[in-house]
Motif scaffolding. Structure first.
Motif, PDB file in Angstrom:
ATOM      1  N   ILE A  72       0.842  -1.202   0.000  1.00 22.84           N
ATOM      2  CA  ILE A  72       0.000   0.000   0.000  1.00 22.84           C
ATOM      3  C   ILE A  72       0.871   1.245   0.000  1.00 22.84           C
ATOM      4  O   ILE A  72       0.609   2.204  -0.731  1.00 22.84           O
ATOM      5  N   ASP A  73       1.936   1.245   0.822  1.00 23.87           N
ATOM      6  CA  ASP A  73       2.858   2.391   0.869  1.00 23.87           C
ATOM      7  C   ASP A  73       3.500   2.651  -0.486  1.00 23.87           C
ATOM      8  O   ASP A  73       3.831   3.789  -0.820  1.00 23.87           O
ATOM      9  N   ASN A  74       3.666   1.603  -1.294  1.00 24.01           N
ATOM     10  CA  ASN A  74       4.266   1.749  -2.627  1.00 24.01           C
ATOM     11  C   ASN A  74       3.220   1.902  -3.722  1.00 24.01           C
ATOM     12  O   ASN A  74       3.485   1.655  -4.880  1.00 24.01           O
ATOM     13  N   LYS A  75       2.012   2.310  -3.309  1.00 23.83           N
ATOM     14  CA  LYS A  75       0.915   2.618  -4.244  1.00 23.83           C
ATOM     15  C   LYS A  75       0.491   1.424  -5.090  1.00 23.83           C
ATOM     16  O   LYS A  75       0.050   1.574  -6.229  1.00 23.83           O
ATOM     17  N   LEU A  76       0.587   0.213  -4.533  1.00 22.50           N
ATOM     18  CA  LEU A  76       0.181  -0.985  -5.258  1.00 22.50           C
ATOM     19  C   LEU A  76      -1.180  -1.502  -4.799  1.00 22.50           C
ATOM     20  O   LEU A  76      -1.586  -2.602  -5.163  1.00 22.50           O
ATOM     21  N   ASP A  77      -1.911  -0.692  -4.037  1.00 31.99           N
ATOM     22  CA  ASP A  77      -3.195  -1.142  -3.503  1.00 31.99           C
ATOM     23  C   ASP A  77      -4.238  -1.490  -4.561  1.00 31.99           C
ATOM     24  O   ASP A  77      -5.112  -2.311  -4.284  1.00 31.99           O
ATOM     25  N   PRO A  78      -4.195  -0.947  -5.780  1.00 34.12           N
ATOM     26  CA  PRO A  78      -5.179  -1.408  -6.772  1.00 34.12           C
ATOM     27  C   PRO A  78      -5.037  -2.890  -7.113  1.00 34.12           C
ATOM     28  O   PRO A  78      -5.953  -3.494  -7.646  1.00 34.12           O
ATOM     29  N   TYR A  79      -3.890  -3.477  -6.807  1.00 36.92           N
ATOM     30  CA  TYR A  79      -3.642  -4.876  -7.132  1.00 36.92           C
ATOM     31  C   TYR A  79      -3.902  -5.816  -5.957  1.00 36.92           C
ATOM     32  O   TYR A  79      -3.688  -7.016  -6.060  1.00 36.92           O
ATOM     33  N   LEU A  80      -4.367  -5.267  -4.839  1.00 35.24           N
ATOM     34  CA  LEU A  80      -4.604  -6.079  -3.645  1.00 35.24           C
ATOM     35  C   LEU A  80      -6.056  -6.526  -3.579  1.00 35.24           C
ATOM     36  O   LEU A  80      -6.961  -5.777  -3.935  1.00 35.24           O
ATOM     37  N   LEU A  81      -6.253  -7.722  -3.111  1.00 31.97           N
ATOM     38  CA  LEU A  81      -7.591  -8.267  -2.953  1.00 31.97           C
ATOM     39  C   LEU A  81      -7.852  -8.509  -1.471  1.00 31.97           C
ATOM     40  O   LEU A  81      -7.205  -9.362  -0.859  1.00 31.97           O
ATOM     41  N   PRO A  82      -8.764  -7.742  -0.870  1.00 37.76           N
ATOM     42  CA  PRO A  82      -9.059  -7.991   0.545  1.00 37.76           C
ATOM     43  C   PRO A  82      -9.726  -9.352   0.719  1.00 37.76           C
ATOM     44  O   PRO A  82     -10.578  -9.738  -0.071  1.00 37.76           O
ATOM     45  N   VAL A  83      -9.317 -10.062   1.734  1.00 36.46           N
ATOM     46  CA  VAL A  83      -9.843 -11.393   2.005  1.00 36.46           C
ATOM     47  C   VAL A  83     -10.310 -11.446   3.452  1.00 36.46           C
ATOM     48  O   VAL A  83      -9.669 -10.897   4.339  1.00 36.46           O
TER      49      VAL A  83
END
Length: 153
Positions: A6-17
């Motif tokens: 998230i700190d590296n601005k990759l949150d669009p690629y994360l899937l909350p589980v």
């Protein structure tokens, strides 16, 4: 675990589980059909298996904390009931061995009221009014946990 991403601005690629379970079904009450949904979610703050993680941490987060929500919908109306359960909210541990019921140890008993207060302040902040029920066996070794819980409250 995902903070670095998230700190590296990759949150669009994360899937909350969600660790838990989900069940939806319909039931008949007379001629009406009720939609029922049950969702159980496990907290991520003090994780671990039941016998390896016990009690609370100094911030009041308890082990084995599960939130179960029942949602019912009928004729355009919806209602929700939330129940939470978790380990006793003070510092204690249970050393796993080959015994059926390993002994437990209460750690820093003088901290119990403060830890319990933090736990219940967090519950009230999240859920509003809280009704606490002690489900611990009042006899034998668990009786000490029950007594400590009562004194902390």
């Amino acid at each position: 675990m995902m903070e670095v991403l998230i700190d590296n601005k990759l949150d669009p690629y994360l899937l909350p589980v969600v660790q838990g379970s989900f069940h939806h079904f319909q039931a008949a009450i007379g001629k009406d059909i009720v939609d029922v949904t049950v969702i159980a979610r496990r907290c991520t703050r003090r994780t671990g298996t039941r016998m390896w993680r016990r009690g609370a941490d100094p911030d009041g987060y308890v082990a084995n904390f599960v939130e179960t929500e029942q949602i019912m919908q009928l004729n355009g109306y919806a209602t929700s009931f939330v129940q939470v359960c978790g380990s006793m909210p003070f510092l204690w541990e249970q050393i796993v061995n080959l015994k059926y019921k390993p002994k437990f140890e209460i750690v820093k008993p003088e901290e119990a009221p403060r830890v319990a207060e933090r736990h219940f302040l967090d519950l009230r902040k999240r859920y509003g009014v809280v009704l606490a029920v002690d489900l611990v066996n009042k006899d034998g070794g668990e009786g000490h946990l029950c007594e400590m819980y009562g004194n902390a409250m």
